[in-house]
Write a protein that holds these residues in place. Structure first.
Motif, PDB file in Angstrom:
ATOM      1  N   ARG A  83       6.720   2.367  -5.536  1.00  0.00           N
ATOM      2  CA  ARG A  83       4.782   2.631  -5.870  1.00  0.00           C
ATOM      3  C   ARG A  83       4.427   3.287  -6.567  1.00  0.00           C
ATOM      4  O   ARG A  83       3.119   3.298  -7.446  1.00  0.00           O
ATOM      5  CB  ARG A  83       4.335   2.076  -4.648  1.00  0.00           C
ATOM      6  CG  ARG A  83       5.006   0.380  -3.765  1.00  0.00           C
ATOM      7  CD  ARG A  83       3.895   0.935  -2.424  1.00  0.00           C
ATOM      8  NE  ARG A  83       3.939   1.771  -1.725  1.00  0.00           N
ATOM      9  CZ  ARG A  83       3.630   1.557  -0.672  1.00  0.00           C
ATOM     10  NH1 ARG A  83       3.065  -0.142  -0.068  1.00  0.00           N
ATOM     11  NH2 ARG A  83       3.513   2.290   0.703  1.00  0.00           N
ATOM     12  N   TYR A  96       1.108   6.850  -8.437  1.00  0.00           N
ATOM     13  CA  TYR A  96       0.235   6.732  -8.020  1.00  0.00           C
ATOM     14  C   TYR A  96      -1.507   7.450  -8.639  1.00  0.00           C
ATOM     15  O   TYR A  96      -2.423   6.984  -8.108  1.00  0.00           O
ATOM     16  CB  TYR A  96      -0.498   8.029  -6.437  1.00  0.00           C
ATOM     17  CG  TYR A  96       0.494   7.169  -5.065  1.00  0.00           C
ATOM     18  CD1 TYR A  96       1.875   6.370  -5.283  1.00  0.00           C
ATOM     19  CD2 TYR A  96       0.484   7.661  -3.841  1.00  0.00           C
ATOM     20  CE1 TYR A  96       2.731   5.487  -4.600  1.00  0.00           C
ATOM     21  CE2 TYR A  96       1.182   7.652  -2.475  1.00  0.00           C
ATOM     22  CZ  TYR A  96       1.742   6.500  -3.074  1.00  0.00           C
ATOM     23  OH  TYR A  96       2.307   5.445  -2.298  1.00  0.00           O
ATOM     24  N   ARG A 152      -3.841   5.124  -9.922  1.00  0.00           N
ATOM     25  CA  ARG A 152      -4.747   3.869  -8.550  1.00  0.00           C
ATOM     26  C   ARG A 152      -5.672   3.973  -8.599  1.00  0.00           C
ATOM     27  O   ARG A 152      -6.547   5.049  -8.748  1.00  0.00           O
ATOM     28  CB  ARG A 152      -2.856   3.799  -7.521  1.00  0.00           C
ATOM     29  CG  ARG A 152      -2.056   3.039  -8.078  1.00  0.00           C
ATOM     30  CD  ARG A 152      -0.536   3.007  -7.219  1.00  0.00           C
ATOM     31  NE  ARG A 152       0.311   2.691  -7.713  1.00  0.00           N
ATOM     32  CZ  ARG A 152       0.624   1.086  -7.938  1.00  0.00           C
ATOM     33  NH1 ARG A 152       0.115   0.587  -8.333  1.00  0.00           N
ATOM     34  NH2 ARG A 152       1.743   0.930  -8.574  1.00  0.00           N
ATOM     35  N   GLU A 197      -8.779   3.931  -3.231  1.00  0.00           N
ATOM     36  CA  GLU A 197      -8.284   2.242  -1.597  1.00  0.00           C
ATOM     37  C   GLU A 197      -6.732   2.633  -1.402  1.00  0.00           C
ATOM     38  O   GLU A 197      -6.519   2.477  -0.742  1.00  0.00           O
ATOM     39  CB  GLU A 197      -9.189   1.598  -1.444  1.00  0.00           C
ATOM     40  CG  GLU A 197      -9.966   1.515  -1.965  1.00  0.00           C
ATOM     41  CD  GLU A 197     -11.380   1.767  -2.503  1.00  0.00           C
ATOM     42  OE1 GLU A 197     -10.936   2.568  -3.795  1.00  0.00           O
ATOM     43  OE2 GLU A 197     -12.662   2.617  -2.406  1.00  0.00           O
ATOM     44  N   THR A 198      -6.169   2.448  -3.208  1.00  0.00           N
ATOM     45  CA  THR A 198      -4.877   1.587  -2.743  1.00  0.00           C
ATOM     46  C   THR A 198      -4.179   2.922  -2.312  1.00  0.00           C
ATOM     47  O   THR A 198      -3.097   3.173  -2.118  1.00  0.00           O
ATOM     48  CB  THR A 198      -4.655   1.677  -4.151  1.00  0.00           C
ATOM     49  OG1 THR A 198      -5.210  -0.019  -4.861  1.00  0.00           O
ATOM     50  CG2 THR A 198      -2.961   1.285  -4.450  1.00  0.00           C
ATOM     51  N   GLU A 240      -4.315   3.843   1.198  1.00  0.00           N
ATOM     52  CA  GLU A 240      -3.495   2.784   1.985  1.00  0.00           C
ATOM     53  C   GLU A 240      -2.193   2.958   1.553  1.00  0.00           C
ATOM     54  O   GLU A 240      -1.468   3.209   2.643  1.00  0.00           O
ATOM     55  CB  GLU A 240      -3.117   1.629   1.250  1.00  0.00           C
ATOM     56  CG  GLU A 240      -2.741   0.083   2.470  1.00  0.00           C
ATOM     57  CD  GLU A 240      -3.456  -1.000   1.490  1.00  0.00           C
ATOM     58  OE1 GLU A 240      -1.826  -1.713   1.520  1.00  0.00           O
ATOM     59  OE2 GLU A 240      -4.033  -0.996   1.314  1.00  0.00           O
ATOM     60  N   TYR A 241      -1.298   3.630   0.741  1.00  0.00           N
ATOM     61  CA  TYR A 241      -0.083   3.802   0.576  1.00  0.00           C
ATOM     62  C   TYR A 241       0.351   4.758   1.233  1.00  0.00           C
ATOM     63  O   TYR A 241       1.462   5.660   1.758  1.00  0.00           O
ATOM     64  CB  TYR A 241       0.552   4.307  -0.845  1.00  0.00           C
ATOM     65  CG  TYR A 241       0.347   2.785  -2.089  1.00  0.00           C
ATOM     66  CD1 TYR A 241       0.076   1.296  -1.641  1.00  0.00           C
ATOM     67  CD2 TYR A 241       0.646   2.675  -3.175  1.00  0.00           C
ATOM     68  CE1 TYR A 241       0.221   0.056  -2.299  1.00  0.00           C
ATOM     69  CE2 TYR A 241       0.838   0.941  -4.079  1.00  0.00           C
ATOM     70  CZ  TYR A 241      -0.068   0.265  -3.214  1.00  0.00           C
ATOM     71  OH  TYR A 241       0.447  -0.923  -4.098  1.00  0.00           O
TER      72      TYR A 241
END
Length: 273
Positions: A39, A42, A45, A48-49, A52-53
């Motif tokens: 993913r 980072y 992004r 929020e993402t 979360e990750y």
């Protein structure tokens, strides 16, 4: 209570430069590294993402037995650490701890600068968060902080171009951009764990009087000091001198890249978060 390894997390490979220094400073502990390569990145992004990750990866490391987790990722430290510490950790386990890389680095840079003018280079996410500006000014009131995002530096490193001529243009361009903000800057912080691999190139284009701070050694020394002040946490960390490497993507790719960041060959294992 069962003792466990110290967890080290990054969105990709960069945190290995921090782990390398931590292991060198305190080789007696067991360590487990998690790279969320599936993913990454980072840095581009949303808050929020990233939150979360990062929370998912921290919980995973807790499930592996870690009582202490280091976010060896500037973006995660900037955009997720405080929320997880304050909102999530009390409900998960108030006796566990999560530490980042921004505060120890911010504490150090104010002590090193003589002019009181410092520069910070980082990913777009880290720079936009203003986390370093806030933390440096908190630690050293009155210091002037200048920032600049270097979006091409991480791709240069991850594509193996950090020693080639192709890196020269972008490194020189970004260094000029931050130095043009103030001629008084005498200390430059590399606010991304990928950037130490670009150190020789950075030094090539940087005036000799400007000091460069890389995070690995600073974070390692800070962690050693933290453990000396928290013997109760030492009691929860297992001693065995082992290092385990986990990735959420291809182990072949991880192992090929990791050697450049960690300084020696690694054998990783795939995990699904």
């Amino acid at each position: 209570m069962k003792k466990g390894p110290i967890g080290i997390f990054d969105s990709g490979y960069g945190g290995l430069t921090v782990m390398k220094e931590i292991v060198s400073t305190m080789p007696e502990y067991d360590y487990i590294y998690l790279g969320d390569n599936a993913r990454t990145p980072y840095g581009t992004r949303s808050f929020e993402t990233i939150y979360e990750y990062t929370l998912e990866c921290v919980k995973f490391l807790f499930d592996q037995g870690c009582h202490l987790v280091i976010l060896a990722c500037n973006t995660a430290s900037a955009k997720a650490l405080r929320t997880i510490q304050q909102r999530d950790l009390p409900g998960i386990d108030p006796d566990r701890r999560i530490l980042g890389v921004i505060r120890p680095t911010a504490e150090m840079i104010g002590k090193i600068s003589k002019s009181g003018h410092v520069g910070v280079l980082g990913t777009s996410g880290t720079i936009q968060s203003d986390s370093y500006v806030i933390e440096i000014e908190k630690q050293t009131p009155g210091i002037a902080v200048y920032q600049h995002a270097c979006p091409m530096w991480v791709p240069l490193v991850e594509n193996g171009e950090y020693e080639g001529d192709g890196a020269d243009y972008f490194i020189q361009k970004d260094l000029n951009a931050i130095l043009n903000q103030s001629e008084k800057v005498d200390t430059l912080l590399l606010g991304c764990t990928h950037y130490p691999l670009l150190l020789s190139k950075i030094q090539q284009f940087l005036p000799k009087h400007i000091q460069i701070i890389s995070q690995g050694k600073v974070v390692a020394d800070s962690l050693k000091d933290y453990l000396s002040r928290h013997p109760e946490m030492v009691e929860k960390c297992s001693i065995g001198g082992t290092q385990t490497f986990l990735t959420t993507d291809s182990t072949t790719n991880f192992d090929q890249h990791a050697v450049h960041f960690f300084g020696s060959e690694v054998r990783s294992r795939f995990v699904h978060i």
